[in-house]
Design a protein around this motif. Structure first.
Motif, mmCIF file in Angstrom:
data_model
loop_
_atom_site.group_PDB
_atom_site.id
_atom_site.type_symbol
_atom_site.label_atom_id
_atom_site.label_comp_id
_atom_site.label_asym_id
_atom_site.label_seq_id
_atom_site.Cartn_x
_atom_site.Cartn_y
_atom_site.Cartn_z
ATOM 1 N N THR A 209 0.867 -1.063 -0.056
ATOM 2 C CA THR A 209 -0.191 -0.496 -0.079
ATOM 3 C C THR A 209 0.881 1.236 0.123
ATOM 4 N N GLY A 210 1.898 1.435 1.039
ATOM 5 C CA GLY A 210 2.801 2.111 0.847
ATOM 6 C C GLY A 210 3.457 2.888 -0.274
ATOM 7 N N ILE A 211 3.807 1.801 -1.318
ATOM 8 C CA ILE A 211 4.468 1.695 -2.138
ATOM 9 C C ILE A 211 3.645 2.477 -3.586
ATOM 10 N N ALA A 212 2.063 1.889 -3.581
ATOM 11 C CA ALA A 212 1.725 2.339 -4.580
ATOM 12 C C ALA A 212 1.009 3.745 -3.888
ATOM 13 N N GLN A 213 0.748 4.575 -2.813
ATOM 14 C CA GLN A 213 0.730 5.802 -1.913
ATOM 15 C C GLN A 213 1.902 6.406 -2.686
ATOM 16 N N ALA A 214 2.768 5.969 -2.705
ATOM 17 C CA ALA A 214 3.987 6.700 -3.277
ATOM 18 C C ALA A 214 4.535 7.144 -5.107
ATOM 19 N N GLY A 215 3.146 6.274 -5.658
ATOM 20 C CA GLY A 215 3.107 6.355 -7.173
ATOM 21 C C GLY A 215 2.061 7.026 -7.437
ATOM 22 N N LEU A 216 1.174 7.244 -6.496
ATOM 23 C CA LEU A 216 -0.216 8.165 -6.575
ATOM 24 C C LEU A 216 0.567 9.733 -6.386
ATOM 25 N N GLU A 217 1.182 9.711 -5.518
ATOM 26 C CA GLU A 217 1.888 11.238 -4.767
ATOM 27 C C GLU A 217 2.433 11.834 -6.093
ATOM 28 N N ALA A 218 4.063 10.468 -6.501
ATOM 29 C CA ALA A 218 4.774 11.191 -7.600
ATOM 30 C C ALA A 218 3.470 11.279 -9.286
ATOM 31 N N ALA A 219 2.657 10.510 -9.386
ATOM 32 C CA ALA A 219 1.722 10.905 -10.805
ATOM 33 C C ALA A 219 1.158 12.373 -10.516
ATOM 34 N N ALA B 193 -1.267 -2.610 -5.543
ATOM 35 C CA ALA B 193 0.509 -1.646 -5.831
ATOM 36 C C ALA B 193 1.281 -2.092 -7.554
ATOM 37 N N VAL B 194 1.003 -3.052 -7.424
ATOM 38 C CA VAL B 194 1.574 -4.201 -9.050
ATOM 39 C C VAL B 194 0.803 -2.799 -9.802
ATOM 40 N N ALA B 195 -0.528 -2.809 -10.231
ATOM 41 C CA ALA B 195 -1.770 -2.075 -11.212
ATOM 42 C C ALA B 195 -0.549 -0.561 -10.853
ATOM 43 N N GLN B 196 -1.401 -0.064 -9.833
ATOM 44 C CA GLN B 196 -0.888 1.651 -9.565
ATOM 45 C C GLN B 196 -0.150 1.949 -9.542
ATOM 46 N N THR B 197 1.173 1.087 -9.751
ATOM 47 C CA THR B 197 2.534 1.820 -9.669
ATOM 48 C C THR B 197 2.325 1.427 -11.615
ATOM 49 N N ALA B 198 1.805 0.764 -12.045
ATOM 50 C CA ALA B 198 2.179 0.191 -14.133
ATOM 51 C C ALA B 198 1.550 2.061 -14.422
ATOM 52 N N ALA C 67 7.320 -3.100 -6.013
ATOM 53 C CA ALA C 67 5.772 -3.940 -6.335
ATOM 54 C C ALA C 67 6.013 -4.883 -5.996
ATOM 55 N N LYS C 68 6.530 -5.584 -7.696
ATOM 56 C CA LYS C 68 6.017 -7.387 -7.916
ATOM 57 C C LYS C 68 6.261 -8.093 -7.216
ATOM 58 N N ILE C 69 7.523 -7.846 -6.063
ATOM 59 C CA ILE C 69 7.743 -9.205 -6.039
ATOM 60 C C ILE C 69 6.835 -9.569 -4.181
ATOM 61 N N THR C 70 5.883 -8.280 -4.097
ATOM 62 C CA THR C 70 4.971 -8.619 -2.851
ATOM 63 C C THR C 70 3.615 -9.586 -3.491
ATOM 64 N N GLN C 71 3.892 -10.011 -4.792
ATOM 65 C CA GLN C 71 2.627 -10.506 -5.147
ATOM 66 C C GLN C 71 3.382 -12.353 -5.213
ATOM 67 N N ILE C 72 4.829 -12.288 -4.506
ATOM 68 C CA ILE C 72 5.825 -13.721 -4.266
ATOM 69 C C ILE C 72 5.300 -14.064 -3.345
ATOM 70 N N TYR C 73 6.289 -13.048 -2.178
ATOM 71 C CA TYR C 73 7.118 -13.625 -1.144
ATOM 72 C C TYR C 73 5.791 -13.904 0.117
ATOM 73 N N GLU C 74 6.373 -13.922 1.145
ATOM 74 C CA GLU C 74 5.022 -13.797 2.841
ATOM 75 C C GLU C 74 3.684 -15.004 1.977
ATOM 76 N N GLY C 75 4.216 -16.230 0.736
ATOM 77 C CA GLY C 75 3.236 -16.852 -0.310
ATOM 78 C C GLY C 75 2.941 -15.828 -0.984
ATOM 79 N N THR C 76 2.825 -16.734 -1.639
ATOM 80 C CA THR C 76 2.224 -16.285 -3.466
ATOM 81 C C THR C 76 0.817 -15.998 -3.619
ATOM 82 N N GLN C 77 0.379 -15.099 -4.187
ATOM 83 C CA GLN C 77 -0.962 -14.498 -4.365
ATOM 84 C C GLN C 77 -1.950 -16.168 -4.774
#
Ligand SMILES: Cc1cc2nc3c(=O)[nH]c(=O)nc-3n(C[C@H](O)[C@H](O)[C@H](O)COP(=O)(O)OP(=O)(O)OC[C@H]3O[C@@H](n4cnc5c(N)ncnc54)[C@H](O)[C@@H]3O)c2cc1C
Length: 386
Positions: free
Chosen positions: A253-263, A329-334, A358-368
């Motif tokens: 969520t924080g990664i995406a928030q940074a992306g929104l602010e930058a955009a 996060a992957v969709a919104q940073t794109a 963002a991408k690794i958040t779909q993989i580690y700590e258990g994949t989607q």
């Protein structure tokens, strides 16, 4: 109905402000350099230890901040808004400190907890192996009793901090015939004889978090290296992963928030057709959709945190938060890259890094897919997944 937060609003606001200020002043200015050079920012971690940003949900008596998972989620989001690798380190420390706090003996807590929370020792959480990723029960690393203690043999792969950590928390088989009930956790000195480290893996994103392999050959462990009950290691590791998934969801969520602010900032500054691109309603709608998706993820993160904080069933809720936030996060940073146009595709531009991080958040700590399995299991068993 969701339960109320356990602390007063000012407590959450204060820890959130501390993390945000630190992210803005200390982390964000370094993020591009840390990503480019893959440098481990020890100086930031020492400061975070002093500010109480490690062990937010660990009891005060054990050296933590004594708050809760909701406060931890707020901190993780703010740190990731600064740079995801730094939040990642905070998440790793929180997991290890939670293991020690919940399952350690008094002697183990005394020996390790405060050192881990001050970042005086660097830790690694060692589950994954070449033949056992999603299928944790398939691990082959073996610890055999030798009368005085244990002898450890096996290999771990893609372990955070493996190239630099001093201490590993290693899941190993202690009774091969007992399946997932025959696994235990060991505290392993990674600087001792019999331990070999693979090279730091070159990664797509979160490049300031070093990841690599660990090999154990006849590593002798004292009897008190065992953490928690013999044969309960799988259960113990999994029990802290609920909190871990909330942490990763908050980080996403924080990664995406940074992306929104930058955009938003870029859309105000960039002019085409004689006016700021922000004046186009189509672009305003894109930003509105981004903000809505981020808010939805944040709500799921806070919901899962509240359930955990009140000791309510939260397994599916934690998986839902991770599933939604990582995909978001992957969709919104794109989308943030899209708002930047060609500039967003250039290395060194913040949104390009955010998209990779963002991408690794779909993989580690258990994949989607594993999160979906967890949610579906509860849905089918209980008739509803909460
Ligand atoms: C940067 C990074 C950091 C990491 N940090 C750590 C760490 O600190 N400690 C640690 O122990 N591990 C760590 N890992 C390992 C990570 O947890 C695993 O990569 C992850 O659990 C997936 O395992 P795998 O890569 O073997 O994929 P696999 O399990 O081989 O999965 C491959 C694909 O098949 C899918 N799949 C597998 N089983 C099922 C199923 N039953 N149903 C549907 N789909 C399925 C998966 O979702 C995935 O899409 C890290 C990995 C990376 C890349």
């Amino acid at each position: 109905m969701l339960p109320w937060p356990r602390h007063d609003p000012e407590t959450y606001a204060e820890i959130g402000r501390t993390a945000r200020r630190f992210a803005d002043e200390a982390i964000r200015p370094l993020a591009a350099e840390l990503d480019r050079d893959g440098r481990f920012p020890s100086e930031l971690y020492r400061q975070m230890g002093e500010l109480g940003l490690f062990g937010v949900a660990v009891p005060e008596a054990h050296g933590g901040a004594g708050l809760d998972v909701l406060a931890y989620a707020l901190v993780m989001e703010e740190l990731a808004r600064g740079y995801a690798s730094v939040a990642d380190q905070c998440g790793l420390v929180e997991l290890i400190a939670t293991l020690l706090s919940r399952y350690g003996t008094d002697a183990q807590r005394r020996r390790w907890l405060r050192a881990v929370l001050r970042h005086d020792v660097r830790v690694a959480y060692c589950i994954t192996e070449a033949e056992a990723g999603s299928d944790v029960a398939g691990i082959k690393t073996r610890a055999e009793g030798d009368g005085a203690g244990w002898v450890l043999n096996g290999s771990k792969l893609w372990i955070h901090n493996a190239p630099i950590a001093e201490v590993g928390f290693v899941l190993a088989r202690t009774d091969p015939a007992a399946g997932h009930r025959g696994m235990s956790i060991f505290i392993v000195d990674l600087t001792g004889p019999g331990v070999a480290r693979g090279p730091k893996e070159p990664k797509m994103g979160q490049r300031a978090s070093p990841v690599g392999a660990l090999d154990f050959t006849d590593v002798r462990l004292p009897a008190d290296a065992l953490l928690g009950e013999l044969g309960r290691g799988f259960h113990v590791m999994m029990s802290v992963l609920e909190k871990g998934r909330v942490g990763i969801a908050a980080l996403a969520t924080g990664i995406a928030q940074a992306g929104l602010e930058a955009a938003l900032e870029h859309a105000r500054a960039r002019r085409q057709f004689g006016r700021p691109i922000l004046d186009n309603q189509g672009l305003q709608w894109k930003l509105a959709d981004m903000a809505t998706d981020i808010a939805a993820s944040r709500a799921l993160v806070h919901r899962a945190a509240l359930l955990l904080d009140h000791g309510l069933p939260a397994n599916a809720a934690c998986s839902m938060a991770k599933l939604k936030a990582a995909d978001m996060a992957v969709a919104q940073t794109a989308e943030a890259v899209q708002v930047f146009g060609g500039l967003g595709y250039i290395q060194g531009i913040e949104v390009e890094r955010l998209y990779r991080d963002a991408k690794i958040t779909q993989i580690y700590e258990g994949t989607q897919e594993i999160q979906r399995n967890i949610i579906a299991r509860e849905l089918i068993r209980e008739g509803a997944a909460t």
